[in-house]
Write a protein that holds these residues in place. Sequence first.
Motif, PDB file in Angstrom:
ATOM      1  N   ILE A  23      64.656  57.599 -19.960  1.00 48.83           N
ATOM      2  CA  ILE A  23      63.547  57.453 -20.321  1.00 48.83           C
ATOM      3  C   ILE A  23      62.410  56.053 -21.480  1.00 48.83           C
ATOM      4  CG2 ILE A  23      62.563  58.650 -23.894  1.00 48.83           C
ATOM      5  CD1 ILE A  23      64.022  60.519 -21.033  1.00 48.83           C
ATOM      6  N   ALA A  24      61.327  55.889 -21.243  1.00 48.53           N
ATOM      7  CA  ALA A  24      60.296  54.914 -21.238  1.00 48.53           C
ATOM      8  C   ALA A  24      59.520  55.663 -22.884  1.00 48.53           C
ATOM      9  CB  ALA A  24      59.544  54.370 -20.500  1.00 48.53           C
ATOM     10  N   LYS A  25      59.539  54.256 -23.772  1.00 45.25           N
ATOM     11  CA  LYS A  25      58.292  54.398 -24.716  1.00 45.25           C
ATOM     12  C   LYS A  25      57.356  53.741 -24.949  1.00 45.25           C
ATOM     13  CE  LYS A  25      61.130  56.638 -27.843  1.00 45.25           C
ATOM     14  NZ  LYS A  25      61.948  56.544 -29.855  1.00 45.25           N
ATOM     15  N   GLN A  26      56.094  54.660 -24.541  1.00 49.78           N
ATOM     16  CA  GLN A  26      55.002  53.131 -24.929  1.00 49.78           C
ATOM     17  C   GLN A  26      54.337  53.489 -25.750  1.00 49.78           C
ATOM     18  OE1 GLN A  26      54.458  50.263 -22.740  1.00 49.78           O
ATOM     19  NE2 GLN A  26      55.650  51.028 -21.402  1.00 49.78           N
ATOM     20  N   PRO A  27      53.335  52.392 -26.257  1.00 49.37           N
ATOM     21  CA  PRO A  27      51.999  52.914 -27.400  1.00 49.37           C
ATOM     22  C   PRO A  27      51.111  53.573 -26.975  1.00 49.37           C
ATOM     23  CG  PRO A  27      52.847  49.848 -27.631  1.00 49.37           C
ATOM     24  CD  PRO A  27      53.511  50.913 -25.882  1.00 49.37           C
ATOM     25  N   ILE A  28      50.716  53.634 -27.313  1.00 52.25           N
ATOM     26  CA  ILE A  28      49.574  55.026 -27.135  1.00 52.25           C
ATOM     27  C   ILE A  28      47.969  54.601 -26.520  1.00 52.25           C
ATOM     28  CG2 ILE A  28      47.953  57.152 -27.321  1.00 52.25           C
ATOM     29  CD1 ILE A  28      50.357  58.476 -28.646  1.00 52.25           C
ATOM     30  N   LYS A  64      47.739  48.144 -14.613  1.00 49.32           N
ATOM     31  CA  LYS A  64      49.157  48.267 -14.333  1.00 49.32           C
ATOM     32  C   LYS A  64      49.458  50.157 -14.951  1.00 49.32           C
ATOM     33  CE  LYS A  64      51.110  44.060 -15.397  1.00 49.32           C
ATOM     34  NZ  LYS A  64      52.052  43.033 -16.258  1.00 49.32           N
ATOM     35  N   SER A  65      49.814  50.609 -13.713  1.00 47.43           N
ATOM     36  CA  SER A  65      50.943  51.883 -13.269  1.00 47.43           C
ATOM     37  C   SER A  65      51.664  52.233 -13.257  1.00 47.43           C
ATOM     38  CB  SER A  65      50.187  52.317 -12.910  1.00 47.43           C
ATOM     39  OG  SER A  65      49.857  52.653 -11.067  1.00 47.43           O
ATOM     40  N   PHE A  66      52.631  53.773 -13.380  1.00 48.84           N
ATOM     41  CA  PHE A  66      53.872  54.052 -13.581  1.00 48.84           C
ATOM     42  C   PHE A  66      53.847  55.827 -13.209  1.00 48.84           C
ATOM     43  CE2 PHE A  66      53.546  54.251 -18.093  1.00 48.84           C
ATOM     44  CZ  PHE A  66      54.008  55.768 -18.612  1.00 48.84           C
ATOM     45  N   GLU A 108      56.636  67.823 -12.199  1.00 54.07           N
ATOM     46  CA  GLU A 108      56.467  67.276 -13.803  1.00 54.07           C
ATOM     47  C   GLU A 108      55.929  65.577 -14.300  1.00 54.07           C
ATOM     48  OE1 GLU A 108      59.735  67.893 -16.344  1.00 54.07           O
ATOM     49  OE2 GLU A 108      59.765  70.495 -15.419  1.00 54.07           O
ATOM     50  N   PHE A 109      56.282  64.998 -12.711  1.00 55.08           N
ATOM     51  CA  PHE A 109      55.600  63.644 -12.646  1.00 55.08           C
ATOM     52  C   PHE A 109      54.353  63.346 -11.959  1.00 55.08           C
ATOM     53  CE2 PHE A 109      60.547  62.737 -12.042  1.00 55.08           C
ATOM     54  CZ  PHE A 109      60.529  62.783 -12.734  1.00 55.08           C
ATOM     55  N   ARG A 110      53.601  61.910 -12.982  1.00 55.24           N
ATOM     56  CA  ARG A 110      52.146  61.337 -12.610  1.00 55.24           C
ATOM     57  C   ARG A 110      51.841  60.388 -12.641  1.00 55.24           C
ATOM     58  NH1 ARG A 110      48.160  60.563 -16.098  1.00 55.24           N
ATOM     59  NH2 ARG A 110      46.298  61.180 -14.340  1.00 55.24           N
ATOM     60  N   ARG A 111      51.110  59.571 -12.132  1.00 57.44           N
ATOM     61  CA  ARG A 111      50.924  58.229 -12.317  1.00 57.44           C
ATOM     62  C   ARG A 111      50.096  57.958 -13.509  1.00 57.44           C
ATOM     63  NH1 ARG A 111      51.806  53.967  -9.409  1.00 57.44           N
ATOM     64  NH2 ARG A 111      52.465  54.909  -7.782  1.00 57.44           N
ATOM     65  N   TRP A 112      50.586  57.397 -14.228  1.00 60.61           N
ATOM     66  CA  TRP A 112      49.566  56.939 -15.748  1.00 60.61           C
ATOM     67  C   TRP A 112      49.131  55.101 -15.384  1.00 60.61           C
ATOM     68  CZ3 TRP A 112      49.448  60.396 -19.415  1.00 60.61           C
ATOM     69  CH2 TRP A 112      50.051  62.009 -19.602  1.00 60.61           C
ATOM     70  N   THR A 113      48.415  55.250 -16.316  1.00 59.15           N
ATOM     71  CA  THR A 113      47.629  53.773 -16.060  1.00 59.15           C
ATOM     72  C   THR A 113      47.049  53.152 -17.479  1.00 59.15           C
ATOM     73  OG1 THR A 113      46.453  54.483 -13.516  1.00 59.15           O
ATOM     74  CG2 THR A 113      45.769  52.385 -14.779  1.00 59.15           C
ATOM     75  N   PHE A 122      58.566  59.550 -22.049  1.00 57.96           N
ATOM     76  CA  PHE A 122      58.298  58.825 -20.628  1.00 57.96           C
ATOM     77  C   PHE A 122      59.722  59.506 -20.191  1.00 57.96           C
ATOM     78  CE2 PHE A 122      54.245  57.262 -22.066  1.00 57.96           C
ATOM     79  CZ  PHE A 122      53.284  57.820 -21.588  1.00 57.96           C
ATOM     80  N   ARG A 123      59.567  60.468 -19.206  1.00 61.79           N
ATOM     81  CA  ARG A 123      61.137  60.044 -18.007  1.00 61.79           C
ATOM     82  C   ARG A 123      60.355  59.952 -16.872  1.00 61.79           C
ATOM     83  NH1 ARG A 123      62.567  65.451 -18.148  1.00 61.79           N
ATOM     84  NH2 ARG A 123      61.368  65.944 -16.362  1.00 61.79           N
ATOM     85  N   LEU A 124      61.407  58.875 -16.463  1.00 56.54           N
ATOM     86  CA  LEU A 124      60.983  58.270 -14.779  1.00 56.54           C
ATOM     87  C   LEU A 124      61.864  58.887 -14.403  1.00 56.54           C
ATOM     88  CD1 LEU A 124      61.069  54.451 -16.645  1.00 56.54           C
ATOM     89  CD2 LEU A 124      59.014  56.082 -16.374  1.00 56.54           C
TER      90      LEU A 124
END
Length: 490
Positions: free
Chosen positions: A287-292, A264-266, A254-259, A280-282
């Motif tokens: 669980i981490a939250k990020q502004p879209i 910067k990416s995770f 289910e994981f993918r790289r987000w940029t 996101f589930r790391l």
Amino acid sequence: MKNLRNYASIFSAALLFSLASGAVAQEKAAAFRRFTTTDGKSFYAVVTEKSNTSVTFKLQNGKPHTVPTRLLSEPDKLFVLKWTKFKDDLLNNSEFATLTVKELLELKGYQSFEFDIDGNHIFVDAELAGKPVRLMIDTGADSSLIDTAAAKGANLQMGPFDQKIRGVAGEQEAAVTKVSVLKLGDAAIENRKILATNFEKIGGGPGKFDLIFGADFLRELDAVINYKEGRMFLMTDNIPKKPEAPKTEGNKAEFRRWTAADGKSFVGGLVDKTETEASFRLQNGQIAKQPIEKFSEADQDLIKKWSKLRDELAKDPRWKQMTVKELLELRAYQSFQYRMESNHILVDGLIGTTKTRFLIDTGAYSCVMDLKYAKEVAKLEVGPMDRVIQGIGGTAPAAETKIPEIKLGDAIIRTRLALSADIHKGALGGEGNHDALFGAEFLRELDAVISYKENRMFLKPDNSDRGEVDAKPAEPKKEEPKKEAEKKEK
């Protein structure tokens, strides 16, 4: 494109999502239905749960009411048998109500292809031996065919023209041809033998269409044809593929790289979102939250298109077990179990009051009846033979014919002009196999869906010419069923 009066072109005949989002829909979708018991008494209610021997309802006054299943009428027993809490929850979920048939079927593993409609015919773009080609999707074609010019252009191996193919206008020569590879999206049909013939006689050829994608491939790929959304769906996994490396099990898939916009990416898995924030589930489980707005444009687009409901449905075994029939019935389609004879789709209906066996033919411009059937059996008003139909073998004479009414299940088509011709002359599926071709004009009008895997055709009866009295019978005043229900409780 000439109109029907002058010309008809015919080619061979425990859900994980929360229902909080559906709270508004719950009141709207909780449609009370009339249930009848074996002694003739009736009440209005919705099903809330069932066991092997009984069913519990919520009456219109809000009270629960349990009835032994054996005391319900036969139609109501069948309704209860098909009812599940899972499907009911879907029906009452506001987000599920917005999903298109495309989204529903893609969640079932289908790949979809947008098609063009030209002159009521369905066309899809594909590749033949690396060259672009245009396919006509034809449920009335017993097997697929390729134009000789397209076969030569792709350097395919063609044998001698010692084969005969037959259609509504007679017969023509064909040659066995080896197709190296035909690609539609992820589907690659390799090393198949089909027949090549001159498409100019049937209205195709260079600049028009290069291949008739017939019932042989449609059946093999469990095709679904959806007129309303203009899409064909194929189960591409049905085609044998070379062995692939085993996929990684577990949550890592289910994981993918987000940029982010700053580069910067995770790596993480999207699990929830609001209008402004994504969760996101790391890989460490946190669980981490990020502004879209902080993501790259491509990732913002992915997040906006992502749906928690679709994500959870894709993982739910109950969803995977649902049939196309069950999904489309949740969309108010009526379905017909059809018969397959020589790869042809046959459905029983009525023309006027006469029983009629229709061959469902996406390659037929409109409805075309057998001349003998129209005159001698259905007793229709048939004009002079001054019209023309075109198909395998070239052209054939036809007559304009007035149809008072066509019925397929609850769908009604009234007061139309069609054509009659000797559709069985030299063609496969002779007299007795079918009486008429149910063509693309009516299939489009009724938002038809055809499912090869389940041998079913689906129509939207409310799109037909039924009057208000036909379509929506008058319901009794709400007070009456309430009183009846209250009596049964006492």
